[in-house]
Enzyme design. Sequence first.
Site, PDB file in Angstrom:
ATOM      1  N   GLY A  61       0.842  -1.197   0.000  1.00 32.75           N
ATOM      2  CA  GLY A  61       0.000   0.000   0.000  1.00 32.75           C
ATOM      3  C   GLY A  61       0.868   1.234   0.000  1.00 32.75           C
ATOM      4  N   CYS A  88       4.952  -6.074   2.374  1.00 37.19           N
ATOM      5  CA  CYS A  88       5.315  -4.659   2.276  1.00 37.19           C
ATOM      6  C   CYS A  88       4.548  -3.816   3.304  1.00 37.19           C
ATOM      7  CB  CYS A  88       5.109  -4.176   0.841  1.00 37.19           C
ATOM      8  SG  CYS A  88       5.853  -2.551   0.567  1.00 37.19           S
ATOM      9  N   TYR A  89       3.643  -2.978   2.862  1.00 31.07           N
ATOM     10  CA  TYR A  89       2.868  -2.162   3.800  1.00 31.07           C
ATOM     11  C   TYR A  89       2.116  -3.064   4.795  1.00 31.07           C
ATOM     12  CZ  TYR A  89      -0.508   1.390   5.337  1.00 31.07           C
ATOM     13  OH  TYR A  89      -1.281   2.244   6.071  1.00 31.07           O
ATOM     14  N   HIS A 176       8.069  -7.517  -2.351  1.00 34.21           N
ATOM     15  CA  HIS A 176       6.851  -7.915  -3.070  1.00 34.21           C
ATOM     16  C   HIS A 176       7.045  -9.282  -3.718  1.00 34.21           C
ATOM     17  CE1 HIS A 176       4.417  -4.248  -2.815  1.00 34.21           C
ATOM     18  NE2 HIS A 176       5.587  -3.626  -2.741  1.00 34.21           N
ATOM     19  N   GLU A 178       4.870 -11.074  -5.023  1.00 33.69           N
ATOM     20  CA  GLU A 178       3.914 -11.293  -6.124  1.00 33.69           C
ATOM     21  C   GLU A 178       4.427 -10.796  -7.466  1.00 33.69           C
ATOM     22  OE1 GLU A 178       3.745  -9.090  -3.803  1.00 33.69           O
ATOM     23  OE2 GLU A 178       2.772  -7.225  -4.415  1.00 33.69           O
ATOM     24  N   SER A 230     -20.488 -12.228 -28.199  1.00 33.50           N
ATOM     25  CA  SER A 230     -19.855 -11.124 -28.929  1.00 33.50           C
ATOM     26  C   SER A 230     -18.736 -11.619 -29.822  1.00 33.50           C
ATOM     27  CB  SER A 230     -19.259 -10.132 -27.932  1.00 33.50           C
ATOM     28  OG  SER A 230     -18.163 -10.740 -27.276  1.00 33.50           O
ATOM     29  N   GLY A 232     -16.038 -12.488 -28.318  1.00 31.69           N
ATOM     30  CA  GLY A 232     -14.931 -12.344 -27.377  1.00 31.69           C
ATOM     31  C   GLY A 232     -14.854 -13.517 -26.411  1.00 31.69           C
ATOM     32  N   VAL A 233     -13.768 -13.547 -25.635  1.00 29.34           N
ATOM     33  CA  VAL A 233     -13.500 -14.687 -24.759  1.00 29.34           C
ATOM     34  C   VAL A 233     -14.567 -14.829 -23.659  1.00 29.34           C
ATOM     35  CG1 VAL A 233     -11.787 -15.749 -23.246  1.00 29.34           C
ATOM     36  CG2 VAL A 233     -11.045 -14.235 -25.077  1.00 29.34           C
ATOM     37  N   ASP A 234     -14.914 -13.729 -23.009  1.00 29.55           N
ATOM     38  CA  ASP A 234     -15.758 -13.831 -21.818  1.00 29.55           C
ATOM     39  C   ASP A 234     -17.154 -14.350 -22.141  1.00 29.55           C
ATOM     40  OD1 ASP A 234     -13.518 -12.629 -20.873  1.00 29.55           O
ATOM     41  OD2 ASP A 234     -14.421 -10.637 -20.691  1.00 29.55           O
ATOM     42  N   ALA A 236     -18.008 -15.985 -24.773  1.00 29.87           N
ATOM     43  CA  ALA A 236     -17.896 -17.335 -25.341  1.00 29.87           C
ATOM     44  C   ALA A 236     -17.788 -18.382 -24.236  1.00 29.87           C
ATOM     45  CB  ALA A 236     -16.681 -17.417 -26.270  1.00 29.87           C
ATOM     46  N   LYS A 382      -9.014 -13.232 -16.110  1.00 34.73           N
ATOM     47  CA  LYS A 382      -9.021 -13.533 -17.547  1.00 34.73           C
ATOM     48  C   LYS A 382      -8.255 -14.820 -17.896  1.00 34.73           C
ATOM     49  CE  LYS A 382     -10.113 -11.468 -21.545  1.00 34.73           C
ATOM     50  NZ  LYS A 382     -11.337 -10.674 -21.744  1.00 34.73           N
TER      51      LYS A 382
END
Length: 527
Positions: A61, A88-89, A176, A178, A230, A232-234, A236, A382
């Site tokens: 943060g 971290c924070y 970090h 991540e 559409s 698109g991936v989502d 579909a 995603k």
Amino acid sequence: MTEQTETSQRPVLVVDFGAQYAQLIARRVREAGVYSEIVPHTATAADIAAKNPVGIILSGGPSSVYEEGAPSLDAGVFDLGVPTLGICYGFQVMARALGGEVANTGLREYGATDAAVVNDGGVLLGGQPAEQNVWMSHGDQVSRAPEGFDVLASTGATPVAAFGNDEKCFYGVQWHPEVKHSDYGQNVIENFLHKAAGLPADWNSDNVIAEQVEKIRAQVGTGHVLSALSGGVDSAVSTALVHKAVGDQLVAVFVDHGLLRKGEREQVENDYVASTGVRLVTVDARETFLNALAGVSDPEQKRKIIGREFIRAFEKVQADLVAEAAAEGEPIRFLVQGTLYPDVVESGGGTGTANIKSHHNVGGLPEDLQFELIEPLRTLFKDEVRAIGRELGLPEVIVGRQPFPGPGLGIRIVGEVTADRLEILRDADAIAREELTKAGLDGEIWQCPVVLLADVRSVGVQGDGRTYGHPIVLRPVSSEDAMTADWTRLPYDVLSKISNRITNEVRDVNRVVLDVTSKPPGTIEWE
Ligand code: XMP
């Protein structure tokens, strides 16, 4: 519209202290095979307990826990008896809350930093090299660890760069883990999850599919479902998932607004239908959209028109389908939406982000539709959605598709949208995509809008003659989440190939230019 609840998995909760890292942490946890969700730091201990977490991770943060208005955490969270990792924070918040000391020594560490593992690294860093490269971004440091905690690592500026208390199952790192720049970052997260908290790696696409299918069946019963595809991936993947659950109780609608790229309609009508068996209704609205867009050059106006026409086209077919189903005694009561987890986090986050462009999605359906929503991707990122799509056997051209805006090529023609200009852009775009794929660059770029500057002309020469044609802009970008982006340094020979082919093969184009602007200040799309 009503909302459904999330998954039944007990989560690792990532407490968001307002930095951009919370989503990344949640993704890394999931990559380790453990389900995770994000909660704001304002969640009380009771809110957190109610989610029944199996672990808690406090994110990074702002730079100082002492700053006025610095985000804080209900100290009761540390009494819940849940394994906790501070980053971290979050590490500093933890140190302070548990009786340690955080000091501003004036020594800052930003970027790559050497860390030394001490005390064998304990559970958190055990087995990792004694010296490693970690990625830091902090001003304050933990100057004294809380009682009962072992120091597990230190750096030149930070004597307490990691600590742990095995009894309480509390751990923390100043760096970090991540981010990919921390050498053993993912290993730190995995050690916390699997070794310290004892969590199995059992979150995977198979489980998600099985769980969602069961949930959708319970929600839908014998009802009927509508879905807008559409390409698109989502949409579909969400449609395929619902189809797997309820089969022919689902009908998918595909509105061809004429602003699609080459081959996209066919990919939906042929490849997608062949791989899923979905019942598809295509609405050919190309003419309606073109008529509505005639004479319009302003980007916002174009976006609004496309959004409005989409709703109209959808409502028309919806009315027909609802009537048809009702006549058969099976009312359509549900609507599928491809909402993803980042949308859920962001809309709940109340960040008040300024509206830069009015986005139109297939999700931009009318507010007052009398449907109950089915949102099977609400908990997913995603890359997880893609993994599920592959697991469901969807064609790679759809699952691997890079982001493409809802208003399609309509916002990639700078100037009025006409059938003629769409054809030019479609041809140029197909060449760019083909060459980028051939060069193996799809994984490297986030997306590459191809833009036609329809209102600009420049002089050129071709054969022996003078030309007076339009420029095509290539806008390859690299990004993590489309919020920020940098232009991708594509190899010159690939750019040269694309340029040669477009100027040779596409009529009325005599120039290809490269957009070398980052976002900000430029957006990814031109309109
Ligand atoms: P910008 O241009 O805002 O784009 O930097 C960020 C990302 O969003 C996509 N985009 C859209 N996607 N409907 C969508 O579904 C839209 O209206 C829309 N406008 C932009 C863009 O392609 C990029 O990935």
